[in-house]
Structure formats: structure tokens, C-alpha cells
Design a protein around this motif. Structure first.
Motif, mmCIF file in Angstrom:
data_model
loop_
_atom_site.group_PDB
_atom_site.id
_atom_site.type_symbol
_atom_site.label_atom_id
_atom_site.label_comp_id
_atom_site.label_asym_id
_atom_site.label_seq_id
_atom_site.Cartn_x
_atom_site.Cartn_y
_atom_site.Cartn_z
ATOM 1 N N ASP A 150 53.043 -2.692 0.256
ATOM 2 C CA ASP A 150 54.016 -3.173 1.239
ATOM 3 C C ASP A 150 53.348 -3.467 2.576
ATOM 4 O OD1 ASP A 150 56.034 -2.966 -0.596
ATOM 5 O OD2 ASP A 150 56.833 -1.047 0.189
ATOM 6 N N LEU A 151 52.425 -2.615 2.980
ATOM 7 C CA LEU A 151 51.700 -2.811 4.237
ATOM 8 C C LEU A 151 50.852 -4.077 4.155
ATOM 9 C CD1 LEU A 151 50.883 -1.755 7.029
ATOM 10 C CD2 LEU A 151 49.075 -0.440 5.899
ATOM 11 N N ALA A 152 50.145 -4.279 3.057
ATOM 12 C CA ALA A 152 49.319 -5.482 2.893
ATOM 13 C C ALA A 152 50.180 -6.740 2.888
ATOM 14 C CB ALA A 152 48.503 -5.380 1.604
ATOM 15 N N ARG A 153 51.328 -6.676 2.236
ATOM 16 C CA ARG A 153 52.250 -7.818 2.177
ATOM 17 C C ARG A 153 52.781 -8.146 3.567
ATOM 18 N NH1 ARG A 153 56.298 -5.888 -0.946
ATOM 19 N NH2 ARG A 153 54.836 -5.752 -2.670
ATOM 20 N N SER A 154 53.115 -7.120 4.342
ATOM 21 C CA SER A 154 53.659 -7.373 5.686
ATOM 22 C C SER A 154 52.586 -7.942 6.610
ATOM 23 C CB SER A 154 54.256 -6.106 6.274
ATOM 24 O OG SER A 154 53.249 -5.144 6.522
ATOM 25 N N ARG A 155 51.331 -7.547 6.411
ATOM 26 C CA ARG A 155 50.241 -8.089 7.234
ATOM 27 C C ARG A 155 49.982 -9.556 6.893
ATOM 28 N NH1 ARG A 155 45.776 -3.241 7.537
ATOM 29 N NH2 ARG A 155 47.009 -1.923 8.921
ATOM 30 N N ARG A 156 50.090 -9.914 5.619
ATOM 31 C CA ARG A 156 49.900 -11.314 5.212
ATOM 32 C C ARG A 156 51.014 -12.192 5.754
ATOM 33 N NH1 ARG A 156 49.213 -10.801 -1.069
ATOM 34 N NH2 ARG A 156 50.585 -9.126 -0.483
ATOM 35 N N ASP A 157 52.231 -11.661 5.761
ATOM 36 C CA ASP A 157 53.383 -12.435 6.212
ATOM 37 C C ASP A 157 53.395 -12.662 7.706
ATOM 38 O OD1 ASP A 157 54.196 -12.529 3.605
ATOM 39 O OD2 ASP A 157 55.682 -10.910 3.804
#
Length: 158
Positions: A150-157
């Protein structure tokens, strides 16, 4: 010697020899609950009729019995003491994470975890003192993987 879970009796099969065999016992329980034996029980259009007593499963009771007989160490007893309880719980939690689980299998897994809790509540070596560390050590690997993704996804977004 036999195992007895009657009120007031301590289990006689508990100890390190029993604890070391828990992984093998869990493999057998999982095969019965989720493997070919369960598929045979669930077959809707089977040509063969099975006698109910012959096709019955004692795996849920066995799961409760294993949880009630395993040896649970206290917080400071070292790393080997809590491994037996993790050998019971971890395979069930791993199955929950599989995407291919049907709703019936998820209900069965919920019943399995309930039986583990019931067994631990009867276990004379299990105490309230080791409940929170057990819960944390059991679910932390599953939560941290989701949290990291979730953290990686939010950083990409962003």
C-alpha cells in the motif's frame, strides 16, 4: 498412554516430542480439510455413495486437540517455545491469503481458527501473558506485506 482433556486433567502427550511433530500433524489435517478427501466429500455428482461414518472427518476436533496439547513458553523463554503454536496457525493464515479460496473454504478456515482458539483456551501452558506477543508474531508478516505494498502504491500515485 492416552491424551485426556477432561476437566482437571493435564494432557499427558504434551512436550517437545509432540511439539516437533505438529507440522506433520497439520499437513494431515489440511489434507483432510482442504485436499482430495474434502473434494470427494464435496462432489455433487459423484457416482459412488459413501457411508457417512466412513467419510466423516475428525480434523476440526484434532485441530483443537493439537492446540490444547502444544507447549507454550513464556515471553522470555527463547525463540523455540512459540514455534509450535505458529506451526498450527501459520498454514491456516496462509490459506486465507490465497485468491482461489471459495466462500465455503473461507468459512472452513474461520472454523479452524476458532477451534485453535478453543484449544488454546484449554491449554495449561498458555496464559494471558503470552497472548499479545503471540497475536503480533502471528499476524505481523501478513500485515507488513500489505502495508508495504500500500505504501509503495501510494508513492507511485503521488
Amino acid at each position: 498412554e492416552s491424551c485426556s482433556l477432561d476437566e482437571g486433567h493435564k494432557p499427558v502427550a504434551a512436550g517437545s516430542a509432540f511439539d516437533s511433530s505438529i507440522s506433520g500433524i497439520m499437513d494431515l489435517i489440511q489434507q483432510d480439510l482442504f485436499g482430495a478427501a474434502q473434494a470427494r466429500k464435496d462432489a455433487e455428482f459423484s457416482q459412488v455413495r459413501y457411508v457417512k461414518e466412513a467419510g466423516g472427518s475428525k480434523s476440526l476436533h484434532s485441530l483443537e486437540l493439537v492446540a490444547s496439547l502444544l507447549t507454550m513458553g513464556s515471553l522470555g523463554d527463547g525463540e523455540g517455545q512459540s514455534l509450535s503454536v505458529h506451526a498450527v496457525v501459520s498454514p491456516l493464515l496462509s490459506r486465507i491469503r490465497l485468491d482461489s479460496q471459495s466462500s465455503k473454504q473461507l468459512r472452513q478456515l474461520k472454523e479452524c481458527l476458532l477451534r485453535v482458539v478453543q484449544g488454546l483456551s484449554k491449554n495449561p501452558t498458555f496464559s494471558a501473558r503470552n497472548t499479545l506477543p503471540l497475536i503480533y508474531a502471528t499476524i505481523e508478516p501478513y500485515i507488513s506485506d500489505d502495508a508495504l505494498s500500500d505504501l509503495a502504491r501510494s508513492r507511485r500515485d503521488s
